[in-house]
Scaffold this active site. Sequence first.
Site, PDB file in Angstrom:
ATOM      1  N   ASN A  57      19.250  36.551   0.320  1.00 41.90           N
ATOM      2  CA  ASN A  57      18.513  35.441   1.399  1.00 41.90           C
ATOM      3  C   ASN A  57      17.175  34.565   0.723  1.00 41.90           C
ATOM      4  OD1 ASN A  57      19.799  34.879   3.550  1.00 41.90           O
ATOM      5  ND2 ASN A  57      19.132  37.589   4.277  1.00 41.90           N
ATOM      6  N   CYS A  58      16.528  33.543   1.312  1.00 41.33           N
ATOM      7  CA  CYS A  58      15.044  33.533  -0.136  1.00 41.33           C
ATOM      8  C   CYS A  58      14.270  34.422   0.318  1.00 41.33           C
ATOM      9  CB  CYS A  58      14.621  31.498   1.261  1.00 41.33           C
ATOM     10  SG  CYS A  58      13.290  31.268   0.182  1.00 41.33           S
ATOM     11  N   PRO A  59      13.961  34.233  -0.992  1.00 44.47           N
ATOM     12  CA  PRO A  59      14.268  33.679  -2.739  1.00 44.47           C
ATOM     13  C   PRO A  59      15.293  33.913  -3.582  1.00 44.47           C
ATOM     14  CG  PRO A  59      11.882  34.649  -2.946  1.00 44.47           C
ATOM     15  CD  PRO A  59      12.916  35.221  -1.957  1.00 44.47           C
TER      16      PRO A  59
ATOM     17  N   ASP B  27      22.601  31.433   2.697  1.00 46.22           N
ATOM     18  CA  ASP B  27      21.227  31.110   2.850  1.00 46.22           C
ATOM     19  C   ASP B  27      21.231  29.843   2.955  1.00 46.22           C
ATOM     20  OD1 ASP B  27      18.498  30.967   3.393  1.00 46.22           O
ATOM     21  OD2 ASP B  27      18.101  31.855   1.463  1.00 46.22           O
TER      22      ASP B  27
END
Length: 74
Positions: free
Chosen positions: A11-13, A38
């Site tokens: 997931n981000c980042p 994501d």
Amino acid sequence: MEDDYDLRGLNCPLPVLKTQKRMRTMAKGDRIWVRTSDPLAVIDIPNFCQERGHALIETQSAEDGHRFLIERGA
């Protein structure tokens, strides 16, 4: 050179950070397919390319996320 980099499950980042790190080892003009799950990657990857001077060649939707073909710029 065209490579495939699987970042599904992150997931981000992390997808952008790992793509950035991987691209540092590539020569200008080399291409890489980045696979992500994501949902924010459809915003983050194009922004990363624009900010860093890379070309986003293609974006594809997949069952499990997206694929981005990026060409290393400067």
